[in-house]
Write a protein that holds these residues in place. Sequence first.
Motif, PDB file in Angstrom:
ATOM      1  N   ALA A 266      37.867  46.774  38.353  1.00 27.40           N
ATOM      2  CA  ALA A 266      38.164  46.199  39.654  1.00 27.40           C
ATOM      3  C   ALA A 266      38.820  47.222  40.580  1.00 27.40           C
ATOM      4  CB  ALA A 266      39.065  44.977  39.488  1.00 27.40           C
ATOM      5  N   LEU A 267      39.672  48.083  40.032  1.00 30.58           N
ATOM      6  CA  LEU A 267      40.297  49.127  40.835  1.00 30.58           C
ATOM      7  C   LEU A 267      39.265  50.170  41.272  1.00 30.58           C
ATOM      8  CD1 LEU A 267      43.672  49.703  38.940  1.00 30.58           C
ATOM      9  CD2 LEU A 267      43.391  48.894  41.299  1.00 30.58           C
ATOM     10  N   ALA A 268      38.339  50.481  40.380  1.00 29.11           N
ATOM     11  CA  ALA A 268      37.273  51.422  40.743  1.00 29.11           C
ATOM     12  C   ALA A 268      36.422  50.857  41.872  1.00 29.11           C
ATOM     13  CB  ALA A 268      36.414  51.729  39.518  1.00 29.11           C
ATOM     14  N   GLU A 269      36.111  49.577  41.811  1.00 32.75           N
ATOM     15  CA  GLU A 269      35.333  48.932  42.873  1.00 32.75           C
ATOM     16  C   GLU A 269      36.104  48.936  44.184  1.00 32.75           C
ATOM     17  OE1 GLU A 269      33.016  45.774  39.885  1.00 32.75           O
ATOM     18  OE2 GLU A 269      34.810  45.168  40.996  1.00 32.75           O
ATOM     19  N   ALA A 270      37.393  48.618  44.112  1.00 35.26           N
ATOM     20  CA  ALA A 270      38.203  48.551  45.328  1.00 35.26           C
ATOM     21  C   ALA A 270      38.376  49.912  45.976  1.00 35.26           C
ATOM     22  CB  ALA A 270      39.567  47.943  45.001  1.00 35.26           C
ATOM     23  N   SER A 271      38.420  50.956  45.173  1.00 32.47           N
ATOM     24  CA  SER A 271      38.639  52.299  45.711  1.00 32.47           C
ATOM     25  C   SER A 271      37.346  53.023  46.051  1.00 32.47           C
ATOM     26  CB  SER A 271      39.436  53.135  44.698  1.00 32.47           C
ATOM     27  OG  SER A 271      38.706  53.288  43.488  1.00 32.47           O
ATOM     28  N   TYR A 280      33.462  52.135  33.743  1.00 30.48           N
ATOM     29  CA  TYR A 280      34.133  50.930  33.272  1.00 30.48           C
ATOM     30  C   TYR A 280      33.183  49.742  33.201  1.00 30.48           C
ATOM     31  CZ  TYR A 280      38.606  53.300  33.427  1.00 30.48           C
ATOM     32  OH  TYR A 280      39.639  54.166  33.185  1.00 30.48           O
ATOM     33  N   GLY A 281      32.179  49.742  34.057  1.00 28.33           N
ATOM     34  CA  GLY A 281      31.180  48.682  33.967  1.00 28.33           C
ATOM     35  C   GLY A 281      30.452  48.726  32.636  1.00 28.33           C
ATOM     36  N   ALA A 282      30.075  49.948  32.230  1.00 25.38           N
ATOM     37  CA  ALA A 282      29.392  50.108  30.943  1.00 25.38           C
ATOM     38  C   ALA A 282      30.325  49.768  29.774  1.00 25.38           C
ATOM     39  CB  ALA A 282      28.876  51.533  30.813  1.00 25.38           C
ATOM     40  N   ARG A 341      37.931  38.589  37.916  1.00 26.85           N
ATOM     41  CA  ARG A 341      38.567  39.593  38.767  1.00 26.85           C
ATOM     42  C   ARG A 341      39.746  38.990  39.527  1.00 26.85           C
ATOM     43  NH1 ARG A 341      33.599  41.278  37.942  1.00 26.85           N
ATOM     44  NH2 ARG A 341      33.005  43.498  38.160  1.00 26.85           N
ATOM     45  N   GLU A 342      39.572  37.799  40.021  1.00 27.58           N
ATOM     46  CA  GLU A 342      40.664  37.126  40.733  1.00 27.58           C
ATOM     47  C   GLU A 342      41.862  36.920  39.814  1.00 27.58           C
ATOM     48  OE1 GLU A 342      39.096  33.512  42.245  1.00 27.58           O
ATOM     49  OE2 GLU A 342      37.743  34.478  43.688  1.00 27.58           O
ATOM     50  N   LEU A 343      41.580  36.532  38.580  1.00 22.85           N
ATOM     51  CA  LEU A 343      42.655  36.309  37.614  1.00 22.85           C
ATOM     52  C   LEU A 343      43.439  37.597  37.369  1.00 22.85           C
ATOM     53  CD1 LEU A 343      44.007  34.398  35.506  1.00 22.85           C
ATOM     54  CD2 LEU A 343      42.326  35.263  33.851  1.00 22.85           C
ATOM     55  N   ILE A 344      42.711  38.704  37.184  1.00 20.67           N
ATOM     56  CA  ILE A 344      43.348  39.994  36.924  1.00 20.67           C
ATOM     57  C   ILE A 344      44.176  40.433  38.129  1.00 20.67           C
ATOM     58  CG2 ILE A 344      42.900  42.457  36.582  1.00 20.67           C
ATOM     59  CD1 ILE A 344      42.484  40.922  34.040  1.00 20.67           C
ATOM     60  N   LYS A 345      43.597  40.307  39.322  1.00 18.62           N
ATOM     61  CA  LYS A 345      44.300  40.735  40.532  1.00 18.62           C
ATOM     62  C   LYS A 345      45.536  39.876  40.779  1.00 18.62           C
ATOM     63  CE  LYS A 345      40.114  42.481  42.786  1.00 18.62           C
ATOM     64  NZ  LYS A 345      39.167  42.295  43.909  1.00 18.62           N
ATOM     65  N   ASN A 354      54.398  43.710  46.316  1.00 19.61           N
ATOM     66  CA  ASN A 354      53.879  44.698  47.263  1.00 19.61           C
ATOM     67  C   ASN A 354      53.473  46.009  46.610  1.00 19.61           C
ATOM     68  OD1 ASN A 354      54.226  42.961  49.423  1.00 19.61           O
ATOM     69  ND2 ASN A 354      56.284  43.729  49.901  1.00 19.61           N
ATOM     70  N   LEU A 355      53.822  46.184  45.345  1.00 20.84           N
ATOM     71  CA  LEU A 355      53.454  47.407  44.634  1.00 20.84           C
ATOM     72  C   LEU A 355      52.117  47.279  43.906  1.00 20.84           C
ATOM     73  CD1 LEU A 355      56.897  48.481  43.121  1.00 20.84           C
ATOM     74  CD2 LEU A 355      55.778  49.334  45.182  1.00 20.84           C
ATOM     75  N   SER A 356      51.460  46.136  44.043  1.00 22.22           N
ATOM     76  CA  SER A 356      50.155  45.958  43.411  1.00 22.22           C
ATOM     77  C   SER A 356      49.208  47.072  43.829  1.00 22.22           C
ATOM     78  CB  SER A 356      49.554  44.608  43.806  1.00 22.22           C
ATOM     79  OG  SER A 356      48.199  44.540  43.404  1.00 22.22           O
ATOM     80  N   ARG A 357      48.504  47.626  42.874  1.00 23.03           N
ATOM     81  CA  ARG A 357      47.581  48.715  43.183  1.00 23.03           C
ATOM     82  C   ARG A 357      46.368  48.241  43.962  1.00 23.03           C
ATOM     83  NH1 ARG A 357      48.326  51.678  37.519  1.00 23.03           N
ATOM     84  NH2 ARG A 357      49.874  53.223  38.130  1.00 23.03           N
ATOM     85  N   PHE A 358      46.152  46.944  44.018  1.00 19.37           N
ATOM     86  CA  PHE A 358      45.008  46.439  44.775  1.00 19.37           C
ATOM     87  C   PHE A 358      45.283  46.404  46.276  1.00 19.37           C
ATOM     88  CE2 PHE A 358      44.060  44.728  40.518  1.00 19.37           C
ATOM     89  CZ  PHE A 358      42.751  45.149  40.392  1.00 19.37           C
ATOM     90  N   ARG A 359      46.513  46.620  46.677  1.00 18.18           N
ATOM     91  CA  ARG A 359      46.800  46.750  48.097  1.00 18.18           C
ATOM     92  C   ARG A 359      46.280  48.106  48.583  1.00 18.18           C
ATOM     93  NH1 ARG A 359      50.764  43.143  50.055  1.00 18.18           N
ATOM     94  NH2 ARG A 359      51.285  44.616  51.720  1.00 18.18           N
ATOM     95  N   PRO A 360      45.609  48.156  49.725  1.00 15.43           N
ATOM     96  CA  PRO A 360      44.980  49.409  50.185  1.00 15.43           C
ATOM     97  C   PRO A 360      45.923  50.605  50.184  1.00 15.43           C
ATOM     98  CG  PRO A 360      44.314  47.586  51.572  1.00 15.43           C
ATOM     99  CD  PRO A 360      45.363  47.043  50.657  1.00 15.43           C
ATOM    100  N   GLU A 361      47.168  50.392  50.565  1.00 21.34           N
ATOM    101  CA  GLU A 361      48.103  51.517  50.633  1.00 21.34           C
ATOM    102  C   GLU A 361      48.503  52.045  49.261  1.00 21.34           C
ATOM    103  OE1 GLU A 361      50.680  47.729  51.120  1.00 21.34           O
ATOM    104  OE2 GLU A 361      48.647  48.444  51.593  1.00 21.34           O
ATOM    105  N   ASN A 362      48.261  51.232  48.210  1.00 20.96           N
ATOM    106  CA  ASN A 362      48.643  51.649  46.860  1.00 20.96           C
ATOM    107  C   ASN A 362      47.467  52.144  46.027  1.00 20.96           C
ATOM    108  OD1 ASN A 362      51.318  50.897  47.377  1.00 20.96           O
ATOM    109  ND2 ASN A 362      50.959  48.794  46.687  1.00 20.96           N
ATOM    110  N   LEU A 363      46.253  51.931  46.488  1.00 25.72           N
ATOM    111  CA  LEU A 363      45.080  52.354  45.721  1.00 25.72           C
ATOM    112  C   LEU A 363      45.092  53.839  45.356  1.00 25.72           C
ATOM    113  CD1 LEU A 363      41.989  50.409  47.119  1.00 25.72           C
ATOM    114  CD2 LEU A 363      42.727  50.572  44.733  1.00 25.72           C
ATOM    115  N   PRO A 364      45.561  54.730  46.230  1.00 25.02           N
ATOM    116  CA  PRO A 364      45.578  56.147  45.856  1.00 25.02           C
ATOM    117  C   PRO A 364      46.460  56.447  44.647  1.00 25.02           C
ATOM    118  CG  PRO A 364      45.769  55.921  48.240  1.00 25.02           C
ATOM    119  CD  PRO A 364      45.889  54.543  47.665  1.00 25.02           C
ATOM    120  N   ARG A 365      47.350  55.531  44.271  1.00 22.83           N
ATOM    121  CA  ARG A 365      48.211  55.750  43.108  1.00 22.83           C
ATOM    122  C   ARG A 365      47.456  55.578  41.790  1.00 22.83           C
ATOM    123  NH1 ARG A 365      51.777  51.381  43.267  1.00 22.83           N
ATOM    124  NH2 ARG A 365      52.751  52.288  41.413  1.00 22.83           N
TER     125      ARG A 365
END
Length: 396
Positions: A266-271, A280-282, A341-345, A354-365
């Motif tokens: 999910a993080l790979a898709e979001a980024s 990760y899909g495989a 995916r919703e459950l994981i997020k 606010n530190l969730s990596r799914f937030r756009p500002e945190n994805l680079p982490r």
Amino acid sequence: MASSLKWLDYDATAYDRSTRMLALLKEPETRDELGIGRIRDALSDQLFPGTSVIQTRLRYMLLLPRMFIDLENSRVAAKDFASRARVEELTLNKRLKLQDGAFGKDSGDALKRLASSVYWAGLRSWGILLRTGSQRDYYAAIDQIRDDRRQKLRYEDGLEDLDSPAPTWHADIPTLLASTALDEGSFALTRKEATFIREQWKLHHPTTLLTWLAQDEARLIECKDAGLPWFHPQLPHAPAPLQALVAHARRFSDLAHGAALLYNLALAEASGNTERNAEYGAALKRWSNNLPTLKLDTWDMPAFWEQVQQGGKPVHTPLRRFVNEWLTLVNAGKADSDRARELIKYREADMKGNLSRFRPENLPRWNGASGVGRLNYRWSITQSHLADLLRGLEAA
């Protein structure tokens, strides 16, 4: 802005707990992106009590008590005891530096995490350290410990009728290890030392996998090639409660691994990371294809939660709900679905805000791989300890 972790230093126990937590964050098995660590630790404590992923060699469990006993018997003032203990421990590390698993090989005197802080809880769990409280509590009580010892000597001489004070360390340590053991620079256990540790396990943790494996040298030999505890060839001969515990641990490890794969997918898709997306899909597909062998659909969850509770670590409702909902989706063939995916997020956002990596500002982490290591419940360090034990039992 770089994130940080702070705590209020209310007491020594809280301080020690926070220090250990910060050290654990650096260890691969302890990266806990979805907040399942309480379950992992509850099962680990039942399987291999007293161990920690940041321990290294088994003989520290004896060398450190010998060092502290010598310090207690010295003339070091109470106000200087903690600093002198650090000096003595750094000296011990220097003598051990040629050995695999020695603390401070690279950092030397700048070492911040001393072995004693890593082994303290294990020393108590195995009945080697007999005092309650933190390491800092112990330092603060040195004057009292020495006074108690003087009173005990007067009592034994028949000069006074006093109750024998509570001891600090197991009575066999002084005779088991001479002070010269601290100068030898060796992690090799003697036969007597290995037998002592094994007896401590049997006395304090008689029904654990750690103790069961240690009671038979053939089982100890076969630990080396068992990649995970449930692959030990003698496990089918273990007592039924142990087999049940290991089966629960294995299924939870498998279930958590799938969640970690989906989290990273999910993080790979979001980024927009196409390479990681494909990877990760495989991996998630392979994991899903292997589900029939995992037998998660026949898992007795009420029995699992009862087993977890035996570890003495309460599992809060949100975590229990997350695990149950993820298992339901997996058994329904929906591990790779929008709902999953919703459950994981939601789980990560509920934990981190606010530190969730799914937030756009945190994805680079996100570095491309986070928390994907399979849970092994401290099996790696347990293998090391059991190998040290076996060599000691085989020693002349």
